[in-house]
Scaffold this active site. Structure first.
Site, PDB file in Angstrom:
ATOM      1  N   HIS A   1       0.710  -1.290   0.187  1.00 41.06           N
ATOM      2  CA  HIS A   1      -0.071   0.212  -0.609  1.00 41.06           C
ATOM      3  C   HIS A   1       1.181   1.327  -0.131  1.00 41.06           C
ATOM      4  O   HIS A   1       2.183   1.608   0.485  1.00 41.06           O
ATOM      5  CB  HIS A   1      -0.513   0.196   1.339  1.00 41.06           C
ATOM      6  CG  HIS A   1      -2.622   0.803   0.929  1.00 41.06           C
ATOM      7  ND1 HIS A   1      -2.452   2.262   1.076  1.00 41.06           N
ATOM      8  CD2 HIS A   1      -3.515   1.013   0.524  1.00 41.06           C
ATOM      9  CE1 HIS A   1      -3.036   2.830   0.867  1.00 41.06           C
ATOM     10  NE2 HIS A   1      -4.006   1.953   0.368  1.00 41.06           N
TER      11      HIS A   1
ATOM     12  N   ARG B   1      -9.854  -2.951   6.443  1.00 43.43           N
ATOM     13  CA  ARG B   1     -10.963  -3.419   5.042  1.00 43.43           C
ATOM     14  C   ARG B   1     -10.197  -4.590   4.463  1.00 43.43           C
ATOM     15  O   ARG B   1     -11.856  -5.393   4.610  1.00 43.43           O
ATOM     16  CB  ARG B   1     -11.518  -2.423   4.023  1.00 43.43           C
ATOM     17  CG  ARG B   1     -11.101  -1.459   3.615  1.00 43.43           C
ATOM     18  CD  ARG B   1     -11.361  -0.164   3.016  1.00 43.43           C
ATOM     19  NE  ARG B   1      -9.199   0.016   2.739  1.00 43.43           N
ATOM     20  CZ  ARG B   1      -9.043   0.369   1.409  1.00 43.43           C
ATOM     21  NH1 ARG B   1      -9.718   1.011   0.635  1.00 43.43           N
ATOM     22  NH2 ARG B   1      -8.346   0.422   0.600  1.00 43.43           N
TER      23      ARG B   1
END
Ligand code: NMX
Ligand code: MLT
Length: 550
Positions: free
Chosen positions: A432, A441
């Site tokens: 990320h 998430r």
């Protein structure tokens, strides 16, 4: 004795008559205030109604549009105009609810009024306060430094460079996303759901992102209705999609559909007519709500056109946003509807710097309307390092199964990961740009899987990857975050419920992301944020600068 009884009765009568008089006067005064407020509010709503009626005329299929107008008329002129007049009482009521010490005679007024239920009215109240807040921040602290810009940042995709205002959510590298201050588990706990202990309704999240407040069930119901009243898509949009070859990527078809929706733009029309800049947010709000309302129909059309023989399913008026989206795609199981509510909620927003949100904001900063801005955002989402990663993950997982079978050993899986890396590819779903821990998430989708599909073979494989991939990525020595992101998990859940077509997955991400991007666009216009135009430099400029500063 008798005389004193008479006197007491006379006194009591007099007191009662006096009380009646006072009550009558208070009542008349109340009614007068009530109607004065109702008249003012009614004027506002009538103007809004005319705006909506204008918006509906002259475009799209007239048959489709008429019911929308009827609903608007019913909503705005009926209960809404009437009940707006009691907003004073409503304010008293909400204060009483917050302060249990207040007398029960105030607390009995727990009537949910329409101005409480109308998102537009809520925003109208909030905007002046937020404008003041921004003004103060600029005038009193405008020169405060937020960090230094290094050559690395300029050459490294602006990583770590704070450069955007984004009100709807904030990403912490370790903790993950917070929507208006609420983490995902807090949203799951606090936002209204379709059933007890169910997943949050995306309409609730939209309300939260726009207002910063957790909505009540009635507010979410009202917003659900409002979205349904705007959901009819003009015919030409379907024709525009039909003009593309069926083999066109679903994201290409979807983004083309969104571009075709643009002809409805109220912002564009208002701008052409010379709207004052202080009012920009109003048509932006209209466009945003209509766009969000119509996306599930456009997205389902693309899905059923490509994968289901062009057989389409009309919207079910009794369903909420997420439930109805699942229904129009062709999935009616309660679990898939719950999954869709969770999916849309968690994919909606991820602060402002990600490619799609940033693109939407950048394009919007040129005063392009929400349709144009969001279509641009979708084109960024369609890249494999961003939203398309969800497609890539499922295709990659399926290639693992094709080559090694479902009962792959840990050693075989490690070999497969290395094979992917050695062929110059990324392991999709891991890493990320900001996060430095496992994406919450991912974790909430994992929890969903453990609850609903613990024995699914692909879920088991995803769990194995959670153990196997991070140490390998760390071994590479350059990956800043070896942990899984949102896309590592979504595909296996959808696949489990029968939505097996991986190439379609990014469209689902796109529908969800509209909620965040459009909410911020409304605030961009309300706060009068300027054209985005950062400075760029050449390598030569950087070399000279470095020489001068050493
Ligand atoms: N597999 C292989 N290499 C990776 C991975 C990965 N999953 N993640 C990062 N790297 C490499 C990256 O390519 C770069 O290599 P090089 O210097 O040779 O160009 C190096 O590690 C440093 O990259 P980072 O600073 O860790 O990551 P960056 O911020 O540049 O990129 C992503 C972030 C998300 C683009 C990257 O981690 C990636 O490509 N992941 C796989 C694709 C993916 O899952 N994207 C979805 C992101 C979430 N979303 O929905 O948008
Ligand atoms: C997103 O949801 O936009 C992705 O996680 C990418 C990002 O935040 O950069």
């Amino acid at each position: 004795m008798r005389q004193s009884n008479d006197t007491t009765e006379t006194l009591r009568d007099a007191r009662q008559n006096g009380m009646k008089d006072v009550i009558k006067k208070v009542f008349c005064f109340g009614v007068l205030c009530f109607w004065l407020r109702a008249l003012r509010a009614g004027d506002h709503h009538l103007k809004k109604l005319l705006f909506r009626v204008r918006m509906q005329t002259g475009k799209g299929n007239a048959e489709e549009r008429r019911p929308t107008v009827a609903v608007a008329v019913e909503n705005r002129c009926g209960s809404m105009v009437f009940f707006r007049g009691v907003s004073l009482i409503s304010k008293l009521r909400s204060r009483a609810v917050q302060q249990p010490g207040l007398s029960s005679s105030v607390r009995w007024l727990q009537v949910q009024t329409s101005s409480d239920l109308d998102l537009h009215s809520q925003l109208k109240e909030l905007i002046p306060q937020e404008q003041e807040r921004l003004k103060k921040l600029k005038s009193e602290h405008g020169k405060v430094q937020l960090g230094n810009i290094t050559v690395d940042m300029v050459l490294g995709g602006m990583r770590g460079m704070t450069g955007l205002l984004w009100e709807t959510s904030l990403l912490d590298p370790d903790e993950g996303i917070r929507f208006r201050g609420l983490s995902i588990p807090e949203c799951q706990q606090k936002l209204p759901a379709a059933k007890p202990d169910g997943e949050p309704l995306p309409e609730g999240l939209l309300w939260l992102l726009l207002t910063g407040k957790v909505p009540s069930e009635k507010q979410v119901d009202a917003l659900s209705k409002e979205l349904r009243s705007r959901a009819a898509v003009p015919d030409h949009v379907y024709k525009a999609i039909d003009a593309l070859p069926i083999t066109a990527h679903p994201m290409t078809q979807f983004a083309s559909g969104v571009m075709a929706l643009q002809v409805q733009s109220e912002f564009q029309k208002a701008y052409e007519k010379g709207i004052h800049k202080s009012k920009y947010w109003e048509p932006t709000y209209e466009d945003s709500l209509t766009l969000i309302a119509q996306l599930p129909a456009v997205a389902s059309y693309v899905y059923r056109r490509i994968y289901k023989n062009d057989e389409h399913i009309p919207m079910d008026d009794s369903l909420d946003y997420g439930g109805n989206f699942a229904h129009m795609l062709g999935f009616d199981s309660p679990e898939m509807q719950e999954l869709m509510r969770l999916y849309v909620t968690i994919h909606s927003d991820h602060e402002g710097g990600n490619v799609s949100a940033h693109t939407g904001h950048l394009v919007g900063s040129a005063l392009s309307d929400p349709y144009l801005s969001f279509a641009a955002a979708l084109n960024g989402l369609a890249g494999p390092l961003h939203g398309l990663a969800n497609q890539e993950v499922l295709l990659w997982i399926k290639s693992v199964v094709d080559e090694c079978g479902e009962n792959i050993t840990t050693e075989q899986l490690k070999d497969y990961v290395w094979k992917t890396l050695n062929s110059g590819k990324v392991v999709p779903g891991f890493g990320h740009g900001v996060l430095r821990k496992t994406d919450p998430r991912y974790m909430c989708q994992r929890e969903f899987a453990m609850k609903h599909l613990p024995d699914d073979p692909l879920f088991k494989l995803v769990s194995k990857l959670f153990d196997v991939v991070p140490p390998i990525l760390l071994e590479l020595g350059k990956v800043k975050n070896p942990w899984p992101n949102v896309d590592a998990h979504s595909g296996v859940l959808l696949n489990h419920y029968g939505l097996t077509e991986a190439r379609y997955y990014t469209v689902l991400f796109g529908v969800s992301r509209a909620i965040g991007i459009c909410s911020q666009l409304i605030w961009d216009r309300a706060l009068g944020l300027p054209l985005e135009r950062p400075k760029s430099v050449t390598m030569e400029w950087l070399e000279n600068h470095v020489k001068k500063s050493s």
